[in-house]
Design a protein around this motif. Structure first.
Motif, PDB file in Angstrom:
ATOM      1  N   LEU A 360       0.797  -1.207   0.060  1.00 26.36           N
ATOM      2  CA  LEU A 360      -0.026   0.110  -0.127  1.00 26.36           C
ATOM      3  C   LEU A 360       0.696   1.183  -0.030  1.00 26.36           C
ATOM      4  O   LEU A 360       0.540   2.130  -0.765  1.00 26.36           O
ATOM      5  CB  LEU A 360      -0.862  -0.096   1.073  1.00 26.36           C
ATOM      6  CG  LEU A 360      -1.873   1.272   1.445  1.00 26.36           C
ATOM      7  CD1 LEU A 360      -2.985   1.059   0.244  1.00 26.36           C
ATOM      8  CD2 LEU A 360      -2.533   1.124   2.941  1.00 26.36           C
ATOM      9  N   VAL A 361       1.823   1.409   0.836  1.00 33.98           N
ATOM     10  CA  VAL A 361       2.775   2.573   1.174  1.00 33.98           C
ATOM     11  C   VAL A 361       3.837   2.715  -0.037  1.00 33.98           C
ATOM     12  O   VAL A 361       4.072   3.729  -0.533  1.00 33.98           O
ATOM     13  CB  VAL A 361       3.287   2.601   2.411  1.00 33.98           C
ATOM     14  CG1 VAL A 361       4.169   3.716   2.747  1.00 33.98           C
ATOM     15  CG2 VAL A 361       2.212   2.485   3.497  1.00 33.98           C
ATOM     16  N   ASP A 362       4.737   1.603  -0.112  1.00 34.13           N
ATOM     17  CA  ASP A 362       5.773   1.777  -0.962  1.00 34.13           C
ATOM     18  C   ASP A 362       5.877   1.413  -2.324  1.00 34.13           C
ATOM     19  O   ASP A 362       6.569   1.708  -3.112  1.00 34.13           O
ATOM     20  CB  ASP A 362       6.935   0.911  -0.190  1.00 34.13           C
ATOM     21  CG  ASP A 362       7.507   1.539   1.057  1.00 34.13           C
ATOM     22  OD1 ASP A 362       7.808   2.542   1.202  1.00 34.13           O
ATOM     23  OD2 ASP A 362       7.856   0.626   2.138  1.00 34.13           O
ATOM     24  N   VAL A 363       4.809   0.603  -2.684  1.00 37.39           N
ATOM     25  CA  VAL A 363       4.684   0.138  -3.969  1.00 37.39           C
ATOM     26  C   VAL A 363       3.752   1.024  -4.603  1.00 37.39           C
ATOM     27  O   VAL A 363       3.789   1.683  -5.715  1.00 37.39           O
ATOM     28  CB  VAL A 363       4.323  -1.338  -4.149  1.00 37.39           C
ATOM     29  CG1 VAL A 363       4.007  -1.551  -5.604  1.00 37.39           C
ATOM     30  CG2 VAL A 363       5.130  -1.988  -3.587  1.00 37.39           C
ATOM     31  N   TYR A 364       2.368   1.294  -4.059  1.00 39.25           N
ATOM     32  CA  TYR A 364       1.462   1.892  -4.545  1.00 39.25           C
ATOM     33  C   TYR A 364       1.350   3.526  -4.203  1.00 39.25           C
ATOM     34  O   TYR A 364       0.832   4.325  -4.786  1.00 39.25           O
ATOM     35  CB  TYR A 364      -0.041   1.324  -4.573  1.00 39.25           C
ATOM     36  CG  TYR A 364      -0.404   0.211  -5.195  1.00 39.25           C
ATOM     37  CD1 TYR A 364      -0.252   0.124  -6.564  1.00 39.25           C
ATOM     38  CD2 TYR A 364      -0.279  -0.950  -4.349  1.00 39.25           C
ATOM     39  CE1 TYR A 364      -0.301  -1.136  -7.341  1.00 39.25           C
ATOM     40  CE2 TYR A 364      -0.656  -2.121  -5.171  1.00 39.25           C
ATOM     41  CZ  TYR A 364      -0.363  -2.255  -6.512  1.00 39.25           C
ATOM     42  OH  TYR A 364      -0.924  -3.265  -7.019  1.00 39.25           O
ATOM     43  N   GLY A 365       2.011   3.950  -2.957  1.00 40.63           N
ATOM     44  CA  GLY A 365       2.298   5.252  -2.703  1.00 40.63           C
ATOM     45  C   GLY A 365       1.128   5.950  -1.999  1.00 40.63           C
ATOM     46  O   GLY A 365       1.028   7.325  -2.070  1.00 40.63           O
ATOM     47  N   TYR A 366       0.372   5.108  -1.574  1.00 40.29           N
ATOM     48  CA  TYR A 366      -0.777   5.660  -0.542  1.00 40.29           C
ATOM     49  C   TYR A 366      -0.598   6.102   0.697  1.00 40.29           C
ATOM     50  O   TYR A 366      -0.973   5.918   1.642  1.00 40.29           O
ATOM     51  CB  TYR A 366      -2.128   4.777  -0.653  1.00 40.29           C
ATOM     52  CG  TYR A 366      -2.647   4.475  -1.903  1.00 40.29           C
ATOM     53  CD1 TYR A 366      -2.979   5.602  -3.036  1.00 40.29           C
ATOM     54  CD2 TYR A 366      -2.619   3.229  -2.513  1.00 40.29           C
ATOM     55  CE1 TYR A 366      -3.455   5.168  -4.202  1.00 40.29           C
ATOM     56  CE2 TYR A 366      -3.192   2.914  -3.886  1.00 40.29           C
ATOM     57  CZ  TYR A 366      -3.751   3.790  -4.491  1.00 40.29           C
ATOM     58  OH  TYR A 366      -4.178   3.635  -5.724  1.00 40.29           O
TER      59      TYR A 366
END
Length: 389
Positions: A360-366
């Motif tokens: 969620l955070v590091d791959v898709y940047g949300y």
């Protein structure tokens, strides 16, 4: 109080100071923030909603995931701290020093130096000080994982699989696991007795002392009364140095009242102290930290998001499957004993949770969705960072 106990571990993955600052991994901050949030939730909400508080004995509640999550993140962090080790002796010295600091801080926080406002006393009774606790357990897991990473990593085999590059880590983990299982199931537990002053077990303090006898004479029992973990702690630490309010008093057999008192009609073992962070269960806690270390290797040495996720998910599902099979075969999921099935299931849960946060955070940047957790994980404990704890 529980939230204070975990504070020094939150920035344990702080990188060594170099001229070129290593970028922070946002998912690690978010995961730490999640650990802090869960810790505060179960600490303050457990009294209102018992379903999220610690399970009285066998079983899993939300609170039972907090300790494994902290051990997991400590292991992951160590893979980043010791990604490169130019001087093993110096790295070992710093690791031992940090572990000792954590252990001593745990003794101060849980050993009896701090008292509630209704039980103020002067000084500490060394005959009753509690030697083990939350930070002490994490310090044990930390030093085992740190020494494995510093001395037992095959750093020349970067092109080899992680299983081959870190086979000595797995050797230590399997050896510790075999030792734990052998002691838990193999030791004979005789009948035992203990004394307890009525001043600590009744509403009206008196000087009367009761002697309780617990009938055991068994081997391999995993109940509250006759498990070998409790016997080891009574011999090694002494019964007066164990946790005075074990969670198993919430079992129906103990008939504990709403004000936390156990009636004399309850089984004798209901009155006995028991340390959920005891000697034997610290062995599997160390294995849990080593497992977290293996997740950290993918984060430290692989650059491809897909390859990292594949490693983590495969590893997590394997641990979860083995843990569930062991639970189905009779190894109970028990936090107080830190059973093998509990260690595997909670480590797998930590791995799956971190994988989802990373995606969620590091791959898709949300990062906007997890901003509050990231802030909690990064900025809440600047004091401890400044003191290098």
């Amino acid at each position: 109080m529980a939230d204070l106990l975990y504070m020094p571990l939150l920035d344990i993955e702080e990188q060594p100071r170099t001229s070129k600052k290593t970028p922070r991994v946002a998912s690690l901050d978010v995961f730490r923030g999640l650990c802090v949030f869960l810790m505060m939730l179960v600490d303050y909400g457990g009294a209102i909603f018992p379903i999220i508080a610690h399970s009285p004995w066998n079983g899993l509640h939300l609170a039972d995931f907090v300790m494994p999550f902290f051990l997991f993140i400590a292991g992951v962090s160590l893979a980043l701290v010791y990604k490169r080790v130019p001087n093993r002796i110096e790295a070992t010295r710093k690791a031992v020093l940090r572990a000792a600091e954590l252990f001593l801080l745990g003794v101060i926080l849980q050993g009896g130096y701090l008292h509630g406002i209704n039980s103020l006393t002067y000084g500490v009774d060394m005959k009753r000080i509690r030697w083990l606790g939350i930070l002490q357990r994490i310090s044990v897991g930390y030093i085992f994982a740190a020494l494995c990473e510093v001395w037992l990593s095959c750093r020349s085999q970067r092109d080899a699989s992680f299983l081959k590059s870190y086979y000595w880590h797995w050797g230590v983990a399997f050896s510790l696991s075999a030792m734990y299982l052998g002691l838990l199931y193999g030791l004979y537990v005789p009948d035992w007795q203990f004394e307890m002053s009525n001043a600590t077990s009744s509403v009206i303090p008196t000087n009367q002392t009761y002697v309780y006898m617990v009938k055991c004479s068994v081997r391999g029992d995993l109940g509250p009364a006759c498990n070998s973990a409790g016997m080891i702690d009574r011999y090694v630490l002494g019964i007066d140095h164990l946790y005075k309010k074990p969670v198993y008093r919430n079992l129906k057999e103990c008939n504990m009242s709403t004000n936390g008192q156990v009636p004399e009609s309850s089984p004798s073992w209901c009155h006995a102290p028991f340390d959920p962070e005891g000697v034997l269960s610290s062995i599997t806690a160390a294995v849990a930290c080593i497992i977290g270390l293996q997740y950290g290797h993918s984060l430290a040495h692989l650059q491809d998001h897909k390859q990292r996720m594949q490693n983590w998910i495969l590893f997590s599902l394997s641990l979860l499957l083995v843990g569930l099979l062991l639970a189905a075969k009779g190894d109970p999921v028990n936090k107080s004993l830190y059973t093998f099935s509990y260690m595997l299931i909670t480590s797998a849960s930590a791995g799956i949770t971190y994988s989802a946060i990373y995606l969620l955070v590091d791959v898709y940047g949300y990062r906007c969705l997890t901003f509050f957790l990231e802030w909690m994980g990064k900025h809440s404990f600047e004091y401890f960072r400044s003191h290098n704890l």
